[in-house]
Design a protein around this motif. Structure first.
Motif, PDB file in Angstrom:
ATOM      1  N   GLN A 233       5.156   3.285   1.159  1.00 26.52           N
ATOM      2  CA  GLN A 233       4.949   1.857   1.388  1.00 26.52           C
ATOM      3  C   GLN A 233       4.005   1.285   0.337  1.00 26.52           C
TER       4      GLN A 233
ATOM      5  N   THR B 152       1.189  -2.011  -0.127  1.00 25.71           N
ATOM      6  CA  THR B 152       0.441  -3.066   0.553  1.00 25.71           C
ATOM      7  C   THR B 152      -0.437  -3.768  -0.470  1.00 25.71           C
TER       8      THR B 152
ATOM      9  N   LEU C 123      -3.600  -5.882  -0.935  1.00 30.82           N
ATOM     10  CA  LEU C 123      -4.831  -6.111  -0.190  1.00 30.82           C
ATOM     11  C   LEU C 123      -5.651  -7.222  -0.840  1.00 30.82           C
TER      12      LEU C 123
ATOM     13  N   ASN D 150      -7.341 -10.191   3.927  1.00 28.32           N
ATOM     14  CA  ASN D 150      -6.454  -9.444   4.827  1.00 28.32           C
ATOM     15  C   ASN D 150      -6.846  -7.985   5.028  1.00 28.32           C
ATOM     16  N   LEU D 151      -7.903  -7.514   4.373  1.00 32.42           N
ATOM     17  CA  LEU D 151      -8.217  -6.086   4.452  1.00 32.42           C
ATOM     18  C   LEU D 151      -8.505  -5.627   5.874  1.00 32.42           C
ATOM     19  N   HIS D 152      -8.959  -6.535   6.737  1.00 28.37           N
ATOM     20  CA  HIS D 152      -9.248  -6.165   8.124  1.00 28.37           C
ATOM     21  C   HIS D 152      -7.978  -5.791   8.895  1.00 28.37           C
ATOM     22  N   ASN D 153      -6.815  -6.159   8.368  1.00 26.78           N
ATOM     23  CA  ASN D 153      -5.541  -5.853   9.033  1.00 26.78           C
ATOM     24  C   ASN D 153      -4.998  -4.465   8.679  1.00 26.78           C
ATOM     25  N   HIS D 154      -5.679  -3.753   7.782  1.00 23.82           N
ATOM     26  CA  HIS D 154      -5.096  -2.524   7.250  1.00 23.82           C
ATOM     27  C   HIS D 154      -5.973  -1.294   7.434  1.00 23.82           C
TER      28      HIS D 154
ATOM     29  N   LEU E  88      -7.367   1.535   4.735  1.00 22.50           N
ATOM     30  CA  LEU E  88      -6.582   1.604   3.499  1.00 22.50           C
ATOM     31  C   LEU E  88      -7.380   1.102   2.294  1.00 22.50           C
ATOM     32  N   PHE E  89      -8.106   0.005   2.453  1.00 25.21           N
ATOM     33  CA  PHE E  89      -8.896  -0.562   1.352  1.00 25.21           C
ATOM     34  C   PHE E  89      -9.945   0.446   0.879  1.00 25.21           C
TER      35      PHE E  89
ATOM     36  N   HIS F  62       1.170   3.929  -0.562  1.00 35.44           N
ATOM     37  CA  HIS F  62       0.660   4.881   0.423  1.00 35.44           C
ATOM     38  C   HIS F  62       1.785   5.410   1.286  1.00 35.44           C
TER      39      HIS F  62
ATOM     40  N   ASN G 149      -2.129   5.522   5.608  1.00 32.20           N
ATOM     41  CA  ASN G 149      -3.290   5.130   4.806  1.00 32.20           C
ATOM     42  C   ASN G 149      -3.740   6.199   3.823  1.00 32.20           C
TER      43      ASN G 149
END
Length: 197
Positions: free
Chosen positions: A2, A4, A6, A10-14, A17-18, A59, A63
């Motif tokens: 996948q 993504t 970032l 929007n990092l709080h949605n992942h 991962l960040f 990723h 994550n």
């Protein structure tokens, strides 16, 4: 596999991962390449990791970062900093990158973004590395297009002609080949105009 894109918004949605992207960057640039870069809490970062930039992570859906890169607008400004290539040309990076890295002036244009910190995680199995490269090239085009870019500039490995074409990336040299730290690098311009449909 996948991808993504970032951002600070929007990092709080992942989940993590960040942070995992920055951990993988540390592994790639500080541990593997032995570059002298800032780090904290097991993560590599610099002054261009700010709200103006975007980060694309390739990723596994869990994550675990396979590769990634950063996109920064050439219109960015934060204190004395703008974006890496321009700041190197202006001589504010302390000479770590030669000032004569470009044939002309570094662009400042809302349709031109810089692509930096491109890496494939050292732990990514050899069997899927080519697929990761192809996924990164597609993600770079999509993310940049969504940001309104028609062109990217990048300081990249000087062997770029060998693999950019294979990944469907249309690029041309915009600077000389230079030795930096551990290898030869060159600035390139990546044309996204043909992908704008």
């Amino acid at each position: 596999m996948q991808t993504t894109t970032l951002s600070f918004s929007n990092l709080h949605n992942h989940g993590d991962l960040f942070a995992n992207l920055f951990r993988a960057r540390r592994q790639s640039f500080i541990i593997q390449k032995n570059w002298d870069l800032p780090q904290a809490d097991g993560m590599e970062y610099d002054q261009y990791d700010n709200p103006a930039s975007r980060w694309v992570a390739v990723h596994d859906g869990e994550n675990h970062v396979l590769g990634g890169f950063r996109l920064t607008p050439t219109t960015a400004q934060c204190g004395i900093y703008s974006y890496m290539i321009r700041d190197a040309q202006r001589g504010i990076l302390g000479g770590s990158i030669p000032q004569d890295l470009l044939f002309g002036e570094a662009p400042v244009d809302p349709h031109v973004w810089e692509c930096t910190r491109v890496f494939v995680n050292h732990a990514t199995p050899m069997a899927i590395r080519r697929r990761v490269h192809m996924t990164m090239a597609g993600a770079m085009t999509r993310a940049a297009r969504e940001l309104g870019a028609t062109q990217l500039v990048a300081l990249t490995d000087a062997k770029w002609p060998r693999w950019y074409g294979r990944c469907g990336v249309e690029a041309e040299a915009i600077g000389r080949v230079m030795w930096i730290d551990d290898g030869e690098f060159q600035c390139v311009s990546i044309n996204l105009a043909s992908k704008m449909h």
